[in-house]
Design a protein around this motif. Structure first.
Motif, short mmCIF file in Angstrom:
data_model
loop_
_atom_site.label_atom_id
_atom_site.label_comp_id
_atom_site.label_asym_id
_atom_site.label_seq_id
_atom_site.Cartn_x
_atom_site.Cartn_y
_atom_site.Cartn_z
N HIS A 1 -7.28 -12.42 1.05
CA HIS A 1 -6.43 -13.16 2.01
C HIS A 1 -6.11 -12.27 3.21
N PRO A 2 -7.10 -12.05 4.08
CA PRO A 2 -6.91 -11.11 5.19
C PRO A 2 -5.79 -11.51 6.15
N ASP A 3 -5.41 -12.77 6.13
CA ASP A 3 -4.38 -13.23 7.06
C ASP A 3 -2.96 -13.09 6.50
N VAL A 4 -2.82 -12.59 5.28
CA VAL A 4 -1.48 -12.43 4.69
C VAL A 4 -1.14 -10.94 4.63
N PRO A 5 -0.21 -10.48 5.48
CA PRO A 5 0.09 -9.05 5.52
C PRO A 5 0.80 -8.57 4.25
N VAL A 6 0.58 -7.28 3.94
CA VAL A 6 1.18 -6.64 2.78
C VAL A 6 2.13 -5.55 3.25
N ILE A 7 3.33 -5.55 2.67
CA ILE A 7 4.33 -4.50 2.96
C ILE A 7 4.48 -3.67 1.69
N VAL A 8 4.34 -2.36 1.81
CA VAL A 8 4.56 -1.49 0.64
C VAL A 8 5.86 -0.73 0.84
N PHE A 9 6.79 -0.93 -0.08
CA PHE A 9 8.09 -0.26 -0.03
C PHE A 9 8.20 0.70 -1.21
N VAL A 10 8.20 1.99 -0.89
CA VAL A 10 8.38 3.01 -1.94
C VAL A 10 9.73 3.66 -1.71
N LYS A 11 10.70 3.33 -2.55
CA LYS A 11 12.01 3.96 -2.41
C LYS A 11 11.85 5.44 -2.76
N GLY A 12 12.32 6.31 -1.84
CA GLY A 12 12.18 7.74 -2.08
C GLY A 12 10.81 8.28 -1.71
N GLY A 13 10.04 7.51 -0.95
CA GLY A 13 8.68 7.93 -0.61
C GLY A 13 8.55 8.64 0.73
N GLY A 14 9.67 9.04 1.33
CA GLY A 14 9.64 9.62 2.68
C GLY A 14 8.72 10.83 2.81
N GLY A 15 8.60 11.60 1.75
CA GLY A 15 7.74 12.78 1.80
C GLY A 15 6.26 12.43 1.78
N TRP A 16 5.95 11.20 1.42
CA TRP A 16 4.54 10.82 1.21
C TRP A 16 4.06 9.73 2.16
N LEU A 17 4.71 9.61 3.32
CA LEU A 17 4.41 8.47 4.19
C LEU A 17 2.92 8.35 4.52
N GLU A 18 2.28 9.48 4.81
CA GLU A 18 0.86 9.42 5.20
C GLU A 18 0.03 8.90 4.04
N ARG A 19 0.37 9.35 2.83
CA ARG A 19 -0.38 8.87 1.66
C ARG A 19 -0.13 7.38 1.45
N ILE A 20 1.11 6.95 1.62
CA ILE A 20 1.41 5.53 1.40
C ILE A 20 0.68 4.69 2.46
N ALA A 21 0.63 5.22 3.68
CA ALA A 21 -0.08 4.49 4.74
C ALA A 21 -1.58 4.39 4.43
#
Ligand code: CP3
Length: 364
Positions: free
Chosen positions: A241-261
């Motif tokens: 479903h390319p037209d449905v965006p996905v949001i990933v929320f990792v609580k406490g993930g600030g140190g890993w933003l690049e990896r989460i992205a």
């Protein structure tokens, strides 16, 4: 199944990376106990799971914050623990104590004994709620569907409910029985994909994956026990479903933003530990940022709320290419005075008028 055309597409445009004329806003747990009308509907339902399992009531509470405030998105009223409930763990909510399962996953045999379920059958009430809500919204704002991440679901399943010790038992499995934890996560991953796909087919216009306890994992374990499955889930949903965006929320993930992205989710949900400017600098303009006011701000005076909102957007100034969705950094507190939410949203609308358009328009 035709739905009314969307009247407010600020949220979906932002998720697609557009810097919009103001930041759209929604709040995690925007339907909930801080609203008297929610408490009335919950009392009518009898208990929380009945509320989730009755599409008309789930629809009613989903729309309550939309009717009261100028929000730019609605979120399906349900819970992340519907999946373990459908797996037969016997979910109930004890007043003041949070979720409890009748049966926890404690041994290897418990993982092996998890039944094979068909989400359309066992969780069909969620699809019905989504479709009912889409019709009731009549295109006013888009509807977000959601699921917990496999790791976060596993935390609750292994613990048997909420935890007083940061899910120590689940974190112990990571070291003592990594094979078993990965097999549980693998089972959940397939279900999460089916569950989100079902919600999209029923009418969900974006999906948020809640990795509420990803931040409890050690640096070396986050990739293997949470991020890898978030990556596969995101890819599977985007492929289908390319037209449905996905949001990933990792609580406490600030140190890993690049990896989460690196999941390539269209948006990252941020808690309040990272300034938006830092996230924008580290990630560049390719990903929408969602967040990230401390929910505790809403318990203070209106002037303090306005000041914190101004500070948040001041910090984001200059990042003219970074798309932004305003949200809290975690769920709204049940002790929030409802009138403070109106103050908040007015301040966000004012302060986020921005940032934007004149510089990027070209003379004709
Ligand atoms: O955001 C929304 O308005 C949609 C509804 C929603 C709920 N739960 C309703 C709810 C969403 C998106 C969730 C997700 C959820 N559930 C998460 C991920 C988000 C996060 O907070 O990290 C988690 C970890 C859960 C598990 C859960 N459900 C807990 C720990 C609790 C009890 C604690 C609490 O805040 O009450 C719940 C119950 C729950 N889920 C309530 C609501 C409105 C309160 C239940 C009640 O009415 O008594």
């Amino acid at each position: 199944m035709a739905f009314a055309p969307l009247q407010n597409d600020l949220f979906l445009r932002s998720l697609r990376g557009e810097v919009t004329e103001r930041s759209p806003a929604w709040l995690m747990r925007q339907a909930g106990r801080y609203l008297p009308e929610y408490n009335a509907t919950r009392a009518k339902a009898g208990d929380f799971m009945r509320l989730c399992k009755t599409p008309e009531l789930a629809c009613e509470v989903t729309l309550q914050p939309i009717d009261r405030y100028p929000l730019d998105a609605a979120i399906l009223f349900s819970d992340i623990l519907t999946i373990p409930d459908a797996l037969g763990l016997g979910l109930h909510f004890v007043q003041g104590e949070g979720p409890r399962f009748a049966r926890a996953i404690e041994h290897e045999a418990d993982v092996a004994a998890l039944p094979t379920i068909d989400v359309e059958e066992s969780l069909g009430y969620v699809a019905q709620a989504v479709t009912t809500i889409r019709h009731a919204l009549g295109g006013r704002v888009p509807l977000i569907g959601f699921s917990g991440s496999p790791w976060t679901l596993a935390c609750y399943m292994v613990t048997g409910g909420s935890s007083g010790d940061d899910f120590l038992k689940a974190r112990n499995w990571v070291y003592q029985r990594p094979d078993l934890m990965l097999s549980l996560i693998g089972r959940l991953e397939a279900l999460v994909i089916d569950y989100c796909t079902m919600q999209i087919r029923a009418g969900a216009q974006a999906i948020q994956l809640f990795d509420s306890w990803g931040g409890l994992l050690a640096h070396g374990s986050f990739e293997r026990f949470s991020l890898a499955s978030l990556r596969r889930i995101t890819a599977a949903l985007q492929n289908a479903h390319p037209d449905v965006p996905v949001i990933v929320f990792v609580k406490g993930g600030g140190g890993w933003l690049e990896r989460i992205a690196s999941t390539r989710a269209q948006a990252l949900g941020l808690d309040w530990s990272v300034p938006l400017s830092e996230a924008a600098t580290r990630l560049g303009p390719g990903v929408c940022l969602q967040g990230n006011l401390d929910p505790a701000v809403l318990l203070s005076r209106p002037e303090a709320i306005e000041a914190e909102v101004r500070r948040l957007f001041e910090d984001l100034r200059g990042f003219n290419e970074t798309a932004h969705v305003f949200n809290l950094g975690h769920g709204i507190s049940q002790f929030t005075p409802p009138e403070h939410v109106a103050v908040l949203l007015e301040a966000v609308a004012q302060a986020s008028q921005r940032r934007s358009l004149p510089q990027t328009t070209h003379p004709r």
